[in-house]
Design a protein around this motif. Sequence first.
Motif, PDB file in Angstrom:
ATOM      1  N   ARG A   1      20.927  52.959  62.137  1.00 29.48           N
ATOM      2  CA  ARG A   1      21.380  53.968  61.477  1.00 29.48           C
ATOM      3  C   ARG A   1      21.274  53.925  59.996  1.00 29.48           C
ATOM      4  O   ARG A   1      22.211  54.550  59.149  1.00 29.48           O
ATOM      5  N   GLY A   2      20.495  53.024  59.520  1.00 26.34           N
ATOM      6  CA  GLY A   2      20.203  52.925  57.988  1.00 26.34           C
ATOM      7  C   GLY A   2      21.063  51.914  57.156  1.00 26.34           C
ATOM      8  O   GLY A   2      20.993  52.315  55.982  1.00 26.34           O
ATOM      9  N   LEU A   3      22.237  51.327  58.090  1.00 24.56           N
ATOM     10  CA  LEU A   3      23.019  50.671  57.158  1.00 24.56           C
ATOM     11  C   LEU A   3      22.431  49.512  56.453  1.00 24.56           C
ATOM     12  O   LEU A   3      22.828  49.135  54.985  1.00 24.56           O
ATOM     13  N   GLY A   4      21.245  48.744  57.040  1.00 22.98           N
ATOM     14  CA  GLY A   4      20.724  47.992  55.951  1.00 22.98           C
ATOM     15  C   GLY A   4      20.025  48.199  55.004  1.00 22.98           C
ATOM     16  O   GLY A   4      20.109  47.658  53.883  1.00 22.98           O
ATOM     17  N   SER A   5      19.216  49.387  55.162  1.00 25.83           N
ATOM     18  CA  SER A   5      18.790  50.019  54.061  1.00 25.83           C
ATOM     19  C   SER A   5      19.613  50.357  52.778  1.00 25.83           C
ATOM     20  O   SER A   5      19.340  50.304  51.743  1.00 25.83           O
ATOM     21  N   ARG A   6      20.723  51.012  53.241  1.00 24.19           N
ATOM     22  CA  ARG A   6      21.967  51.293  52.165  1.00 24.19           C
ATOM     23  C   ARG A   6      22.343  49.982  51.638  1.00 24.19           C
ATOM     24  O   ARG A   6      22.519  50.042  50.341  1.00 24.19           O
ATOM     25  N   LEU A   7      22.571  49.015  52.394  1.00 22.43           N
ATOM     26  CA  LEU A   7      22.964  47.729  51.760  1.00 22.43           C
ATOM     27  C   LEU A   7      21.938  47.469  50.626  1.00 22.43           C
ATOM     28  O   LEU A   7      22.236  46.868  49.792  1.00 22.43           O
ATOM     29  N   MET A   8      20.560  47.203  50.816  1.00 24.36           N
ATOM     30  CA  MET A   8      19.606  46.928  50.190  1.00 24.36           C
ATOM     31  C   MET A   8      19.255  47.610  48.864  1.00 24.36           C
ATOM     32  O   MET A   8      19.443  47.202  48.044  1.00 24.36           O
ATOM     33  N   ALA A   9      19.902  49.001  48.953  1.00 24.42           N
ATOM     34  CA  ALA A   9      19.545  50.075  47.854  1.00 24.42           C
ATOM     35  C   ALA A   9      20.716  49.594  46.854  1.00 24.42           C
ATOM     36  O   ALA A   9      20.513  49.665  45.772  1.00 24.42           O
ATOM     37  N   MET A  10      21.652  49.320  47.326  1.00 28.74           N
ATOM     38  CA  MET A  10      22.998  48.974  46.579  1.00 28.74           C
ATOM     39  C   MET A  10      22.680  47.722  46.079  1.00 28.74           C
ATOM     40  O   MET A  10      23.209  47.579  44.737  1.00 28.74           O
ATOM     41  N   LEU A  11      22.465  46.643  46.534  1.00 31.17           N
ATOM     42  CA  LEU A  11      22.244  45.640  46.077  1.00 31.17           C
ATOM     43  C   LEU A  11      21.239  45.536  44.978  1.00 31.17           C
ATOM     44  O   LEU A  11      21.486  44.742  44.110  1.00 31.17           O
ATOM     45  N   GLU A  12      20.359  46.256  45.144  1.00 24.73           N
ATOM     46  CA  GLU A  12      19.342  46.585  44.014  1.00 24.73           C
ATOM     47  C   GLU A  12      19.947  47.034  42.906  1.00 24.73           C
ATOM     48  O   GLU A  12      19.777  46.506  41.683  1.00 24.73           O
TER      49      GLU A  12
ATOM     50  N   GLY B   1      29.903  45.243  51.226  1.00 25.57           N
ATOM     51  CA  GLY B   1      30.182  45.496  52.877  1.00 25.57           C
ATOM     52  C   GLY B   1      30.261  47.029  53.073  1.00 25.57           C
ATOM     53  O   GLY B   1      30.419  47.965  52.303  1.00 25.57           O
ATOM     54  N   ILE B   2      29.846  47.039  54.256  1.00 23.04           N
ATOM     55  CA  ILE B   2      29.844  48.711  54.673  1.00 23.04           C
ATOM     56  C   ILE B   2      31.022  48.650  55.809  1.00 23.04           C
ATOM     57  O   ILE B   2      30.866  47.627  56.745  1.00 23.04           O
ATOM     58  N   GLU B   3      32.142  49.314  55.725  1.00 24.00           N
ATOM     59  CA  GLU B   3      33.277  49.290  56.690  1.00 24.00           C
ATOM     60  C   GLU B   3      33.031  50.589  57.650  1.00 24.00           C
ATOM     61  O   GLU B   3      32.783  51.744  56.893  1.00 24.00           O
ATOM     62  N   ASP B   4      33.627  50.419  58.685  1.00 24.03           N
ATOM     63  CA  ASP B   4      33.783  51.350  59.682  1.00 24.03           C
ATOM     64  C   ASP B   4      35.191  52.165  59.422  1.00 24.03           C
ATOM     65  O   ASP B   4      36.068  51.657  58.622  1.00 24.03           O
ATOM     66  N   PRO B   5      35.485  53.202  60.113  1.00 19.00           N
ATOM     67  CA  PRO B   5      36.689  54.086  59.547  1.00 19.00           C
ATOM     68  C   PRO B   5      38.059  53.179  59.993  1.00 19.00           C
ATOM     69  O   PRO B   5      39.066  53.227  59.321  1.00 19.00           O
ATOM     70  N   ARG B   6      38.088  52.076  60.783  1.00 18.84           N
ATOM     71  CA  ARG B   6      39.220  51.071  60.889  1.00 18.84           C
ATOM     72  C   ARG B   6      39.292  50.306  59.920  1.00 18.84           C
ATOM     73  O   ARG B   6      40.227  49.388  59.823  1.00 18.84           O
TER      74      ARG B   6
ATOM     75  N   TRP C   1      31.169  56.089  56.863  1.00 19.20           N
ATOM     76  CA  TRP C   1      31.174  54.603  56.341  1.00 19.20           C
ATOM     77  C   TRP C   1      31.634  54.414  54.919  1.00 19.20           C
ATOM     78  O   TRP C   1      31.313  55.612  54.061  1.00 19.20           O
ATOM     79  N   THR C   2      32.144  53.592  54.548  1.00 19.36           N
ATOM     80  CA  THR C   2      32.321  52.987  53.089  1.00 19.36           C
ATOM     81  C   THR C   2      31.433  51.745  52.654  1.00 19.36           C
ATOM     82  O   THR C   2      31.633  50.850  53.392  1.00 19.36           O
ATOM     83  N   LEU C   3      31.028  51.830  51.531  1.00 15.22           N
ATOM     84  CA  LEU C   3      30.278  50.826  51.292  1.00 15.22           C
ATOM     85  C   LEU C   3      30.937  50.510  49.827  1.00 15.22           C
ATOM     86  O   LEU C   3      30.929  51.054  49.092  1.00 15.22           O
ATOM     87  N   HIS C   4      31.101  49.102  49.688  1.00 18.92           N
ATOM     88  CA  HIS C   4      31.848  48.795  48.483  1.00 18.92           C
ATOM     89  C   HIS C   4      31.791  47.180  48.101  1.00 18.92           C
ATOM     90  O   HIS C   4      31.058  46.547  48.949  1.00 18.92           O
ATOM     91  N   ARG C   5      31.775  46.802  46.969  1.00 21.04           N
ATOM     92  CA  ARG C   5      31.956  45.526  46.308  1.00 21.04           C
ATOM     93  C   ARG C   5      33.016  44.665  47.220  1.00 21.04           C
ATOM     94  O   ARG C   5      34.259  45.076  47.235  1.00 21.04           O
TER      95      ARG C   5
END
Length: 166
Positions: free
Chosen positions: A96-107, A58-63, A3-7
């Motif tokens: 899969r914890g994606l919502g928690s990852r988004l929340m942590a980065m938003l913080e 956003g979290i992106e999938d490999p595509r 997964w890739t998480l970025h602005r």
Amino acid sequence: MNWTLHRLCAADAARIESHLLRLDTGDRSLRFGGGLVTDATIRAYCASLRYESDILLGIEDPRGDVVGLAHGCVYEAGGQRRVEGAFSVDREFRGRGLGSRLMAMLEVRARASGAQALVGMCAVRNLPMRRIFERAGLVLRREDDELHGQRELLAADRRAAHCAWT
């Protein structure tokens, strides 16, 4: 899966819209606070996003598809800068914890922006969002069929987050 998480920025508008349009009726209701949320409503929401002032992650999938989205609406209230978070994750990628990852980065981004508080709101029936808010340390209070959460962000933490992000 990688997964890739970025602005996200204005160039990502079509991918954000595609993600939100994939949400089913129930998920749209939870994400946007109730009622019937039409495709036209989602398109209008996407057209109104303030990329220059709000925090969009956003979290992106490999595509390269956006499969998770956090929108941190930045605003002033009572002389305080606040960031209100709203989240969505494609159904097949939940748990899969994606919502928690988004929340942590938003913080992290909220702190770096100088916000004094992180806030959130969800329907009482939105148990995944409630758990994310609780794990992030937001103090929740019930108002009718909604939960309102808030956590103060300390000045020292905001300075440290700014240094870590830049």
